[in-house]
Design a protein around this motif. Structure first.
Motif, PDB file in Angstrom:
ATOM      1  N   VAL A  37     -48.478  -6.917-101.334  1.00  0.00           N
ATOM      2  CA  VAL A  37     -49.413  -6.336-101.572  1.00  0.00           C
ATOM      3  C   VAL A  37     -50.274  -7.553-102.235  1.00  0.00           C
ATOM      4  CG1 VAL A  37     -48.389  -3.789-102.433  1.00  0.00           C
ATOM      5  CG2 VAL A  37     -49.074  -6.379-104.016  1.00  0.00           C
ATOM      6  N   ALA A  38     -50.621  -8.907-101.940  1.00  0.00           N
ATOM      7  CA  ALA A  38     -51.355  -9.617-102.003  1.00  0.00           C
ATOM      8  C   ALA A  38     -52.750  -9.345-101.294  1.00  0.00           C
ATOM      9  CB  ALA A  38     -51.212 -10.594-101.521  1.00  0.00           C
ATOM     10  N   GLY A  39     -54.471  -8.798-102.242  1.00  0.00           N
ATOM     11  CA  GLY A  39     -55.248  -8.247-102.292  1.00  0.00           C
ATOM     12  C   GLY A  39     -55.498  -7.532-101.959  1.00  0.00           C
ATOM     13  N   SER A  40     -54.595  -6.532-102.093  1.00  0.00           N
ATOM     14  CA  SER A  40     -54.539  -5.011-102.161  1.00  0.00           C
ATOM     15  C   SER A  40     -54.061  -4.173-103.673  1.00  0.00           C
ATOM     16  CB  SER A  40     -54.080  -4.128-100.962  1.00  0.00           C
ATOM     17  OG  SER A  40     -52.885  -4.589-100.972  1.00  0.00           O
ATOM     18  N   ALA A  41     -54.639  -3.407-104.166  1.00  0.00           N
ATOM     19  CA  ALA A  41     -53.989  -2.805-104.934  1.00  0.00           C
ATOM     20  C   ALA A  41     -52.990  -2.211-104.691  1.00  0.00           C
ATOM     21  CB  ALA A  41     -55.370  -1.739-105.882  1.00  0.00           C
ATOM     22  N   LEU A  42     -52.503  -1.734-105.975  1.00  0.00           N
ATOM     23  CA  LEU A  42     -51.072  -0.477-105.641  1.00  0.00           C
ATOM     24  C   LEU A  42     -51.874   0.724-106.131  1.00  0.00           C
ATOM     25  CD1 LEU A  42     -48.707  -2.235-106.928  1.00  0.00           C
ATOM     26  CD2 LEU A  42     -48.495  -1.777-104.877  1.00  0.00           C
ATOM     27  N   GLY A  43     -51.739   1.611-105.639  1.00  0.00           N
ATOM     28  CA  GLY A  43     -51.919   3.566-106.434  1.00  0.00           C
ATOM     29  C   GLY A  43     -52.262   4.305-104.834  1.00  0.00           C
ATOM     30  N   TYR A  44     -53.042   4.768-105.370  1.00  0.00           N
ATOM     31  CA  TYR A  44     -53.317   6.817-104.510  1.00  0.00           C
ATOM     32  C   TYR A  44     -54.685   6.418-103.864  1.00  0.00           C
ATOM     33  CZ  TYR A  44     -48.191   7.945-105.367  1.00  0.00           C
ATOM     34  OH  TYR A  44     -47.264   7.792-105.439  1.00  0.00           O
ATOM     35  N   SER A  45     -54.988   6.730-102.690  1.00  0.00           N
ATOM     36  CA  SER A  45     -56.266   6.996-102.079  1.00  0.00           C
ATOM     37  C   SER A  45     -56.933   8.239-102.581  1.00  0.00           C
ATOM     38  CB  SER A  45     -56.144   6.826-100.906  1.00  0.00           C
ATOM     39  OG  SER A  45     -56.013   8.480-100.018  1.00  0.00           O
ATOM     40  N   ASP A  46     -57.872   8.900-102.247  1.00  0.00           N
ATOM     41  CA  ASP A  46     -58.893   9.359-102.200  1.00  0.00           C
ATOM     42  C   ASP A  46     -58.457  10.823-102.052  1.00  0.00           C
ATOM     43  OD1 ASP A  46     -60.637   8.095-104.495  1.00  0.00           O
ATOM     44  OD2 ASP A  46     -61.757   8.181-102.984  1.00  0.00           O
ATOM     45  N   ASP A  47     -57.797  10.550-100.718  1.00  0.00           N
ATOM     46  CA  ASP A  47     -57.411  12.058-100.139  1.00  0.00           C
ATOM     47  C   ASP A  47     -55.574  12.513-100.488  1.00  0.00           C
ATOM     48  OD1 ASP A  47     -58.851  12.192 -98.639  1.00  0.00           O
ATOM     49  OD2 ASP A  47     -57.912  10.842 -96.804  1.00  0.00           O
ATOM     50  N   ASP A  48     -54.786  11.675-101.419  1.00  0.00           N
ATOM     51  CA  ASP A  48     -54.005  12.245-102.403  1.00  0.00           C
ATOM     52  C   ASP A  48     -54.174  11.923-104.386  1.00  0.00           C
ATOM     53  OD1 ASP A  48     -52.699  10.709 -99.835  1.00  0.00           O
ATOM     54  OD2 ASP A  48     -52.006   9.047-100.367  1.00  0.00           O
ATOM     55  N   THR A  49     -55.367  12.440-104.376  1.00  0.00           N
ATOM     56  CA  THR A  49     -55.404  12.903-105.855  1.00  0.00           C
ATOM     57  C   THR A  49     -56.013  13.820-105.684  1.00  0.00           C
ATOM     58  OG1 THR A  49     -55.751  10.218-106.119  1.00  0.00           O
ATOM     59  CG2 THR A  49     -56.405  11.373-107.638  1.00  0.00           C
ATOM     60  N   GLY A  50     -56.140  14.568-106.407  1.00  0.00           N
ATOM     61  CA  GLY A  50     -56.472  15.533-107.003  1.00  0.00           C
ATOM     62  C   GLY A  50     -57.106  16.650-108.502  1.00  0.00           C
ATOM     63  N   SER A  51     -57.238  17.596-108.592  1.00  0.00           N
ATOM     64  CA  SER A  51     -57.478  17.912-109.787  1.00  0.00           C
ATOM     65  C   SER A  51     -57.522  19.325-110.443  1.00  0.00           C
ATOM     66  CB  SER A  51     -59.126  17.782-110.094  1.00  0.00           C
ATOM     67  OG  SER A  51     -60.437  18.139-109.661  1.00  0.00           O
ATOM     68  N   VAL A  52     -56.743  19.695-111.345  1.00  0.00           N
ATOM     69  CA  VAL A  52     -56.703  20.621-111.175  1.00  0.00           C
ATOM     70  C   VAL A  52     -57.105  21.295-113.179  1.00  0.00           C
ATOM     71  CG1 VAL A  52     -54.601  21.011-112.192  1.00  0.00           C
ATOM     72  CG2 VAL A  52     -55.633  23.097-111.758  1.00  0.00           C
ATOM     73  N   THR A  53     -57.644  22.221-113.057  1.00  0.00           N
ATOM     74  CA  THR A  53     -58.259  22.821-114.809  1.00  0.00           C
ATOM     75  C   THR A  53     -57.176  23.585-114.927  1.00  0.00           C
ATOM     76  OG1 THR A  53     -60.551  22.433-114.556  1.00  0.00           O
ATOM     77  CG2 THR A  53     -59.865  23.869-115.826  1.00  0.00           C
ATOM     78  N   GLN A  54     -56.402  23.849-116.368  1.00  0.00           N
ATOM     79  CA  GLN A  54     -55.655  24.691-117.134  1.00  0.00           C
ATOM     80  C   GLN A  54     -56.264  25.878-117.261  1.00  0.00           C
ATOM     81  OE1 GLN A  54     -54.178  23.036-120.262  1.00  0.00           O
ATOM     82  NE2 GLN A  54     -51.682  23.565-119.908  1.00  0.00           N
ATOM     83  N   ALA A  55     -56.160  27.457-117.119  1.00  0.00           N
ATOM     84  CA  ALA A  55     -56.307  28.580-117.941  1.00  0.00           C
ATOM     85  C   ALA A  55     -55.880  28.701-118.500  1.00  0.00           C
ATOM     86  CB  ALA A  55     -56.473  29.816-116.810  1.00  0.00           C
ATOM     87  N   THR A  56     -56.592  29.775-119.811  1.00  0.00           N
ATOM     88  CA  THR A  56     -55.481  30.763-120.564  1.00  0.00           C
ATOM     89  C   THR A  56     -55.270  30.135-122.099  1.00  0.00           C
ATOM     90  OG1 THR A  56     -54.366  32.130-119.428  1.00  0.00           O
ATOM     91  CG2 THR A  56     -54.090  32.131-120.861  1.00  0.00           C
ATOM     92  N   ASN A  57     -54.240  28.559-122.218  1.00  0.00           N
ATOM     93  CA  ASN A  57     -53.904  28.535-123.326  1.00  0.00           C
ATOM     94  C   ASN A  57     -53.312  26.716-122.720  1.00  0.00           C
ATOM     95  OD1 ASN A  57     -50.850  28.822-123.347  1.00  0.00           O
ATOM     96  ND2 ASN A  57     -51.568  30.893-123.275  1.00  0.00           N
ATOM     97  N   LYS A  58     -53.418  26.294-123.609  1.00  0.00           N
ATOM     98  CA  LYS A  58     -52.096  24.395-123.072  1.00  0.00           C
ATOM     99  C   LYS A  58     -51.422  24.917-122.607  1.00  0.00           C
ATOM    100  CE  LYS A  58     -55.340  21.137-126.279  1.00  0.00           C
ATOM    101  NZ  LYS A  58     -56.148  21.622-126.283  1.00  0.00           N
ATOM    102  N   ALA A  59     -50.259  25.794-122.894  1.00  0.00           N
ATOM    103  CA  ALA A  59     -49.099  26.139-122.084  1.00  0.00           C
ATOM    104  C   ALA A  59     -49.142  26.473-120.696  1.00  0.00           C
ATOM    105  CB  ALA A  59     -48.198  26.989-123.331  1.00  0.00           C
ATOM    106  N   THR A  60     -50.390  27.020-120.155  1.00  0.00           N
ATOM    107  CA  THR A  60     -50.564  27.575-119.132  1.00  0.00           C
ATOM    108  C   THR A  60     -50.172  26.547-118.213  1.00  0.00           C
ATOM    109  OG1 THR A  60     -51.788  28.733-120.242  1.00  0.00           O
ATOM    110  CG2 THR A  60     -51.881  28.908-117.290  1.00  0.00           C
ATOM    111  N   GLY A  61     -48.762  26.452-117.156  1.00  0.00           N
ATOM    112  CA  GLY A  61     -48.615  25.697-116.172  1.00  0.00           C
ATOM    113  C   GLY A  61     -49.677  26.077-115.094  1.00  0.00           C
ATOM    114  N   VAL A  62     -49.707  24.822-114.434  1.00  0.00           N
ATOM    115  CA  VAL A  62     -50.773  24.340-113.200  1.00  0.00           C
ATOM    116  C   VAL A  62     -49.702  23.638-111.314  1.00  0.00           C
ATOM    117  CG1 VAL A  62     -52.225  23.495-114.852  1.00  0.00           C
ATOM    118  CG2 VAL A  62     -50.695  21.754-114.152  1.00  0.00           C
ATOM    119  N   THR A  63     -50.690  24.002-111.235  1.00  0.00           N
ATOM    120  CA  THR A  63     -49.986  23.616-109.563  1.00  0.00           C
ATOM    121  C   THR A  63     -51.745  23.070-109.094  1.00  0.00           C
ATOM    122  OG1 THR A  63     -48.994  25.420-109.082  1.00  0.00           O
ATOM    123  CG2 THR A  63     -49.562  24.747-107.226  1.00  0.00           C
ATOM    124  N   LEU A  64     -50.477  21.251-108.582  1.00  0.00           N
ATOM    125  CA  LEU A  64     -51.556  20.749-108.176  1.00  0.00           C
ATOM    126  C   LEU A  64     -50.393  19.258-107.122  1.00  0.00           C
ATOM    127  CD1 LEU A  64     -54.090  19.136-107.681  1.00  0.00           C
ATOM    128  CD2 LEU A  64     -53.817  17.801-109.850  1.00  0.00           C
TER     129      LEU A  64
END
Length: 120
Positions: free
Chosen positions: A8-35
C-alpha cells in the motif's frame, strides 16, 4: 509476497466515496437504520440521553458478515468527549451500535457516528 506496507506504499487505506454513505436516524436514539455501504455516517436522533445512560440500535447492512470487525467513532456534532460508542452483535447483514453518555448531565444532541467495516 510483499508486506502490507509495501503493498500500500503511496496510497491510503480505506474506502472510496462510492463505498461510503449516510443515513439519519428517525424517531429516537434506539431506532434502527439501514445503510448498505462498507463505510458510512450515521446522524443520530437528537432525543435526550441521560447521564450514564446507554442506548443501542441496529444497523442493517448487506455488506457485513459475522466475521467482520466494525470500527465506530464520534465524527462530529454534540459535545466532544461526552460519548463512548462500540459496535457489537455483529452478524451477516447487520450489527448494533451502543452509545453511552459519559457526561454528568443529560444530552439531547444529534451526534454523527462514522463506521467502517474491516473484512474478516
Amino acid at each position: 509476497m510483499p508486506s502490507q506496507f509495501e503493498a500500500v506504499a503511496g496510497s491510503a487505506l480505506g474506502y472510496s466515496d462510492d463505498d461510503t454513505g449516510s443515513v439519519t436516524q428517525a424517531t429516537n436514539k434506539a431506532t434502527g437504520v439501514t445503510l448498505n455501504k462498507p463505510s458510512g455516517l450515521i446522524t443520530m436522533n437528537d432525543a435526550a440521553l441521560a447521564a450514564a445512560a446507554e442506548v443501542s440500535f441496529a444497523v442493517t447492512n448487506s455488506t457485513c458478515t459475522a466475521n467482520d470487525s466494525i470500527v465506530v467513532n464520534h465524527q462530529s456534532g454534540g459535545t466532544a468527549g461526552s460519548y463512548l460508542m462500540q459496535a457489537n452483535t455483529i452478524a451477516a447483514g447487520s450489527f448494533a451500535i451502543t452509545v453511552t453518555n459519559v457526561s454528568s448531565g443529560s444530552l439531547g444532541e444529534a451526534i454523527v457516528l462514522k463506521y467502517s467495516i474491516i473484512k474478516g
